[in-house]
Design a protein around this motif. Structure first.
Motif, mmCIF file in Angstrom:
data_model
loop_
_atom_site.group_PDB
_atom_site.id
_atom_site.type_symbol
_atom_site.label_atom_id
_atom_site.label_comp_id
_atom_site.label_asym_id
_atom_site.label_seq_id
_atom_site.Cartn_x
_atom_site.Cartn_y
_atom_site.Cartn_z
ATOM 1 N N THR A 1 47.769 30.430 26.995
ATOM 2 C CA THR A 1 46.844 29.700 27.865
ATOM 3 C C THR A 1 46.330 30.681 28.903
ATOM 4 O OG1 THR A 1 48.620 29.026 29.365
ATOM 5 C CG2 THR A 1 48.040 27.497 27.586
ATOM 6 N N THR B 1 32.188 32.865 25.690
ATOM 7 C CA THR B 1 31.157 32.324 24.818
ATOM 8 C C THR B 1 29.846 33.033 25.073
ATOM 9 O OG1 THR B 1 30.402 30.640 26.343
ATOM 10 C CG2 THR B 1 32.217 30.024 24.870
ATOM 11 N N GLY C 1 32.038 29.250 21.426
ATOM 12 C CA GLY C 1 33.190 29.381 22.311
ATOM 13 C C GLY C 1 34.461 29.844 21.640
ATOM 14 N N THR C 2 34.450 29.916 20.318
ATOM 15 C CA THR C 2 35.633 30.437 19.637
ATOM 16 C C THR C 2 35.615 31.961 19.679
ATOM 17 O OG1 THR C 2 34.532 30.421 17.485
ATOM 18 C CG2 THR C 2 35.815 28.454 18.091
ATOM 19 N N HIS D 1 39.885 29.355 22.215
ATOM 20 C CA HIS D 1 38.633 28.772 22.691
ATOM 21 C C HIS D 1 38.604 28.773 24.218
ATOM 22 C CE1 HIS D 1 35.027 26.383 22.002
ATOM 23 N NE2 HIS D 1 35.311 25.843 23.165
ATOM 24 N N LEU D 2 37.464 29.162 24.747
ATOM 25 C CA LEU D 2 37.279 29.212 26.194
ATOM 26 C C LEU D 2 36.554 27.971 26.689
ATOM 27 C CD1 LEU D 2 37.458 31.026 28.750
ATOM 28 C CD2 LEU D 2 35.120 31.680 28.254
ATOM 29 N N HIS D 3 37.036 27.467 27.813
ATOM 30 C CA HIS D 3 36.386 26.393 28.557
ATOM 31 C C HIS D 3 35.980 26.981 29.910
ATOM 32 C CE1 HIS D 3 37.756 23.595 25.500
ATOM 33 N NE2 HIS D 3 38.903 24.258 25.530
ATOM 34 N N PRO D 4 35.216 26.281 30.738
ATOM 35 C CA PRO D 4 34.718 26.885 31.983
ATOM 36 C C PRO D 4 35.781 27.501 32.895
ATOM 37 C CG PRO D 4 33.531 24.878 31.552
ATOM 38 C CD PRO D 4 34.632 24.950 30.531
ATOM 39 N N ARG D 5 36.966 26.910 33.001
ATOM 40 C CA ARG D 5 37.985 27.439 33.919
ATOM 41 C C ARG D 5 39.309 27.759 33.242
ATOM 42 N NH1 ARG D 5 36.299 29.559 38.128
ATOM 43 N NH2 ARG D 5 38.372 29.377 38.996
ATOM 44 N N ASN D 6 39.443 27.437 31.939
ATOM 45 C CA ASN D 6 40.693 27.709 31.251
ATOM 46 C C ASN D 6 40.436 27.980 29.774
ATOM 47 O OD1 ASN D 6 40.747 25.110 29.802
ATOM 48 N ND2 ASN D 6 41.035 24.266 31.837
ATOM 49 N N ALA D 7 41.463 28.452 29.108
ATOM 50 C CA ALA D 7 41.361 28.781 27.692
ATOM 51 C C ALA D 7 42.709 28.545 27.030
ATOM 52 C CB ALA D 7 40.932 30.226 27.513
ATOM 53 N N THR D 8 42.689 28.292 25.719
ATOM 54 C CA THR D 8 43.913 28.108 24.949
ATOM 55 C C THR D 8 43.753 28.748 23.586
ATOM 56 O OG1 THR D 8 43.160 25.998 24.059
ATOM 57 C CG2 THR D 8 44.491 25.912 26.074
#
Length: 115
Positions: free
Chosen positions: A110, A15, A70-71, A88-95
């Motif tokens: 993932t 992001t 974040g996309t 989409h990314l999150h702080p420690r993982n993505a899917t």
């Protein structure tokens, strides 16, 4: 096709607002849910300055972009195979999801940020 698939799936996360916290190496697992592509693959990618980079021998055959929310998306073309992915990314993982019209298959991916 195996490397092409996992690298593209792996590549789709970061992001703009939090780019520095997402820089680093991410381990990705891709799974085929439609079609006759390799059922499961894994590998690592690198995120640096909101850009998605392959960490293998062909870093220049992929393009990708990251949005402020974040996309992200990526496009990989290699040896006649074309794969597109989004996620989409999150702080420690993505899917996310991937699809290959050239190979008539698709699936999910993932990722987990490495320490």
């Amino acid at each position: 096709m195996l490397r092409l698939f996992f690298v593209l799936c792996a590549a789709v996360f970061s992001t703009h607002a939090f780019a520095a916290s997402f820089d680093g190496t991410w381990h990705v697992i891709g799974k085929t849910t439609v079609g006759d592509c390799t059922k499961s693959v894994s590998g690592d990618v690198s995120i640096r300055d909101n850009r998605i980079y392959r960490t293998d021998e062909n870093p220049d055959d992929m393009i990708g972009a990251v949005n402020d929310d974040g996309t992200a998306w990526a496009h990989l073309e290699q040896d006649g195979h074309v794969v597109r992915a989004s996620g989409h990314l999150h702080p420690r993982n993505a899917t996310g999801a991937w699809a290959s019209n050239s190979d008539e298959c698709g699936g999910t991916w993932t990722a987990v940020k490495q320490k």
